[in-house]
Design a protein around this motif. Sequence first.
Motif, short mmCIF file in Angstrom:
data_model
loop_
_atom_site.label_atom_id
_atom_site.label_comp_id
_atom_site.label_asym_id
_atom_site.label_seq_id
_atom_site.Cartn_x
_atom_site.Cartn_y
_atom_site.Cartn_z
N THR A 351 22.87 19.03 26.02
CA THR A 351 23.42 18.53 27.29
C THR A 351 24.50 17.49 27.09
OG1 THR A 351 21.18 18.89 28.14
CG2 THR A 351 22.74 17.79 29.60
N PHE A 352 24.46 16.76 25.97
CA PHE A 352 25.51 15.79 25.68
C PHE A 352 26.65 16.40 24.86
CE2 PHE A 352 21.88 12.79 26.31
CZ PHE A 352 22.43 12.05 27.34
N SER A 353 26.72 17.72 24.82
CA SER A 353 27.73 18.45 24.06
C SER A 353 27.45 18.30 22.56
CB SER A 353 29.15 18.00 24.43
OG SER A 353 30.11 18.91 23.91
N GLY A 354 28.51 18.38 21.74
CA GLY A 354 28.30 18.31 20.30
C GLY A 354 29.63 18.25 19.57
N GLY A 355 29.57 18.02 18.28
CA GLY A 355 30.77 17.97 17.47
C GLY A 355 31.66 16.80 17.85
N VAL A 356 32.98 17.01 17.78
CA VAL A 356 33.93 15.92 18.00
C VAL A 356 33.95 15.46 19.45
CG1 VAL A 356 35.41 16.62 16.08
CG2 VAL A 356 35.86 17.52 18.36
N HIS A 357 33.40 16.26 20.37
CA HIS A 357 33.38 15.87 21.77
C HIS A 357 31.98 15.46 22.23
CE1 HIS A 357 37.52 16.65 22.87
NE2 HIS A 357 37.46 17.78 22.20
N TYR A 358 31.10 15.12 21.28
CA TYR A 358 29.78 14.62 21.67
C TYR A 358 29.96 13.35 22.52
CZ TYR A 358 24.96 12.98 21.35
OH TYR A 358 23.69 12.56 21.66
N CYS A 359 29.16 13.25 23.57
CA CYS A 359 29.32 12.16 24.55
C CYS A 359 29.18 10.79 23.90
CB CYS A 359 28.28 12.33 25.65
SG CYS A 359 28.29 11.01 26.87
#
Length: 409
Positions: A351-359
């Motif tokens: 839900t918090f995304s992942g990788g370089v765009h992790y929240c």
Amino acid sequence: MTISTTVQNVFDAGLPTLTYDLAATPADVWPSLQDAQRAAPIAIGPLGPEVLSYEMARAILRDTRFKIPPGINLAAQGVTSGPLFDKVMSGLLCLEGAEHQRLRKLVSKAFTPRATDRLQGTIVEVVSDLADRVADAGRCDVVADIARPYPIPIICALLGAPREDWRLFSEWAEEVIRGFSFSTDIAAIQDEVMRAWLELDDYVDAMVEHRRAHLTDDLLSDLIRAEDDGDRLTKAELKMLAASLLMAGTDTTRNQLAASVQALCAQPDQWALLADQPDLAMRAVDETMRLSPVVCGTPRIVPTDMEFGGFLFPANTFVFVNILAANRDPAVYADAGRLDLEREGAPAILTFSGGVHYCLGANLARRELAEALRILAARWSNPRCRGDVPWKPMLGLTGPTVLELEFDA
């Protein structure tokens, strides 16, 4: 990159088809998502391929070849230029590559666990006060009475804005957030959104000037201090980050808190368990955000022909990483449809995304939600819904629009 001639085009692979209406809610769409997930890791949805598998979704979020479509909320309504579009495009979420990496590296020096820890008192005070206001009535609308007013004072305290200005920040947030909605006629409200955004910029400008001479113990001061080999954030970047924080940390927290309360109320044994064991509050956040996320998906675009997961994705394919489905993937979550605060060994939610765009604000968001759920569970016994709980559409930021509860104080 060489594409294998044996890889099948994702559109010609006989994958399940999803035909839901774009205004459908998560509850409306889930049965068809579940059927498709049983058949394949990807389905072809109304906007393009939808990734339903947890492992494939996590891999895409970490794969920098998949890009976030810039300004998608505006572009979807035909707004592809102008002051508002330029403003949105300068935000952290729309940046890629070296510039995005540079900004995240600097910001991460300020967004530390310590920055979240020093807000503990404010978080407890705010949610306790909101709970006190409805205690005698034994009923409330969680959306209007608790979730909506909750995050703004905390974001203001994080930035170091005085209490007397919390109302201003709330008004700016309400106005600017309208510019990121799929359901709003953005072209018609651009001027109002920009007026509020520029007023926020002017306020932050004054804060930055004051902080440069009088650094304190708040995030804005930490951002001003942040340095990497002599590199520092510019005034324009500080304004952008303050606005991004206000917007990203307001509506997401509001919607997720209401969604999490609803999910817990639907299983009274789990609400009672949290009341008896408040140390499970962080687990309650993870489980409710897994089962009932208000960010149900995140878009990506494929700039060039790409081979991934055994499929060929043609250039410019719009890919929807379906977080709702991935978070309920039975291949990685046992009894995936059940809310279980005692679940052990579960993989991290997406839900918090992942990788370089992790929240960047994930730690703060989790702390805000955990404290709210802990305090409400301790104060409200036997909460039960009064009437239907309507939700916003799955696409975009979703969540309950009304959540009427009765409870025993």
